[in-house]
Write a protein that holds these residues in place. Sequence first.
Motif, PDB file in Angstrom:
ATOM      1  N   UNK A 173       0.867  -1.181   0.000  1.00  0.00           N
ATOM      2  CA  UNK A 173       0.000   0.000   0.000  1.00  0.00           C
ATOM      3  C   UNK A 173       0.902   1.229   0.000  1.00  0.00           C
ATOM      4  N   UNK A 174       0.649   2.134  -0.939  1.00  0.00           N
ATOM      5  CA  UNK A 174       1.415   3.376  -1.018  1.00  0.00           C
ATOM      6  C   UNK A 174       0.435   4.541  -0.937  1.00  0.00           C
TER       7      UNK A 174
ATOM      8  N   UNK B 292       6.131   7.070  -3.766  1.00  0.00           N
ATOM      9  CA  UNK B 292       7.307   7.527  -4.521  1.00  0.00           C
ATOM     10  C   UNK B 292       7.279   6.753  -5.833  1.00  0.00           C
ATOM     11  N   UNK B 293       7.232   7.466  -6.933  1.00  0.00           N
ATOM     12  CA  UNK B 293       7.016   6.814  -8.220  1.00  0.00           C
ATOM     13  C   UNK B 293       8.041   5.722  -8.512  1.00  0.00           C
ATOM     14  N   UNK B 294       9.306   6.007  -8.334  1.00  0.00           N
ATOM     15  CA  UNK B 294      10.345   5.027  -8.667  1.00  0.00           C
ATOM     16  C   UNK B 294      10.226   3.772  -7.788  1.00  0.00           C
ATOM     17  N   UNK B 295       9.843   3.981  -6.533  1.00  0.00           N
ATOM     18  CA  UNK B 295       9.669   2.829  -5.655  1.00  0.00           C
ATOM     19  C   UNK B 295       8.444   2.010  -6.089  1.00  0.00           C
ATOM     20  N   UNK B 296       7.381   2.701  -6.490  1.00  0.00           N
ATOM     21  CA  UNK B 296       6.184   1.999  -6.970  1.00  0.00           C
ATOM     22  C   UNK B 296       6.506   1.158  -8.205  1.00  0.00           C
TER      23      UNK B 296
ATOM     24  N   UNK C  26      -3.226   4.585  -2.386  1.00  0.00           N
ATOM     25  CA  UNK C  26      -4.238   5.138  -1.482  1.00  0.00           C
ATOM     26  C   UNK C  26      -4.005   6.626  -1.276  1.00  0.00           C
ATOM     27  N   UNK C  27      -4.987   7.278  -0.657  1.00  0.00           N
ATOM     28  CA  UNK C  27      -4.840   8.700  -0.343  1.00  0.00           C
ATOM     29  C   UNK C  27      -5.111   9.628  -1.505  1.00  0.00           C
ATOM     30  N   UNK C  28      -5.733   9.111  -2.567  1.00  0.00           N
ATOM     31  CA  UNK C  28      -6.019   9.948  -3.727  1.00  0.00           C
ATOM     32  C   UNK C  28      -4.761  10.551  -4.318  1.00  0.00           C
ATOM     33  N   UNK C  29      -4.857  11.822  -4.704  1.00  0.00           N
ATOM     34  CA  UNK C  29      -3.662  12.532  -5.186  1.00  0.00           C
ATOM     35  C   UNK C  29      -2.931  13.200  -4.022  1.00  0.00           C
ATOM     36  N   UNK C  30      -3.551  13.171  -2.846  1.00  0.00           N
ATOM     37  CA  UNK C  30      -2.992  13.892  -1.699  1.00  0.00           C
ATOM     38  C   UNK C  30      -3.466  15.328  -1.636  1.00  0.00           C
TER      39      UNK C  30
END
Length: 241
Positions: A105-106, A119-123, A136-140
């Motif tokens: 979950x990110x 974090x895009x690269x981690x995703x 999760x969390x929408x766009x923030x």
Amino acid sequence: MPGAAGDLKYRRALVKLSGESLAGNRGFGIDPPAIEELTHDIRRVHGSGVSLGLVVGGGNIMRGTVASARGMDRVSADYMGMLATVINAMALQDMLEQSGVETRVMSAIRMEELAEPYIRRRALRHIEKGRVVIFAGGTGNPYFSTDTAAVLRAIEMEADVIMKATRVDGVYTADPETDPEASLIDEIGYLEVMTRELGVMDAAAISLCKDNSLPIVVLNIKRPGAILAALRGERIGTLVA
């Protein structure tokens, strides 16, 4: 690791689930049997070799626009809705991991005790390792729907398609739940969706898909195997392209 993906038309996908799909027939809250049904299909998709991301809404717990219309401050209501998506993501993660699917979950809102920060690269690395990533969390940010968040994450993870899982068979000429004359549309363009206000996604999400040539498949999540069939290129639901 997932299996071979030789018969797939789309090899990397983002599936957008409504919060209500986690509530089952109750319509509110979280219903574990309903989530178990969802995870059965997701596990099959993952096992086919699809690189998979998920975005789940929060409407089964809190919908910011509705709360705002009833007098709550819009920004506060939207943040509450984003927190609801984290609750749903955690419930979905629990069921998926119980079924043997490795997930992460990110969250766009930092809460390290519960989820990784987005974090895009981690995703992308998680996806490359065969993990299902639940965003999760929408766009923030307030004023953006989870549909827009789903499209944004799909573009960032270089998805080939976004699957909008709904409770009807696709896009109709009118609301099929209230209009018996409504007919299913097999294929439609982005601009026509916006000009006819067909309610596939909000205008910002559709515009992002158009600008990035990201196809949308709208299908019925209640039909077992529908997501996998669409990923194999079968004519399921409605294609928006």
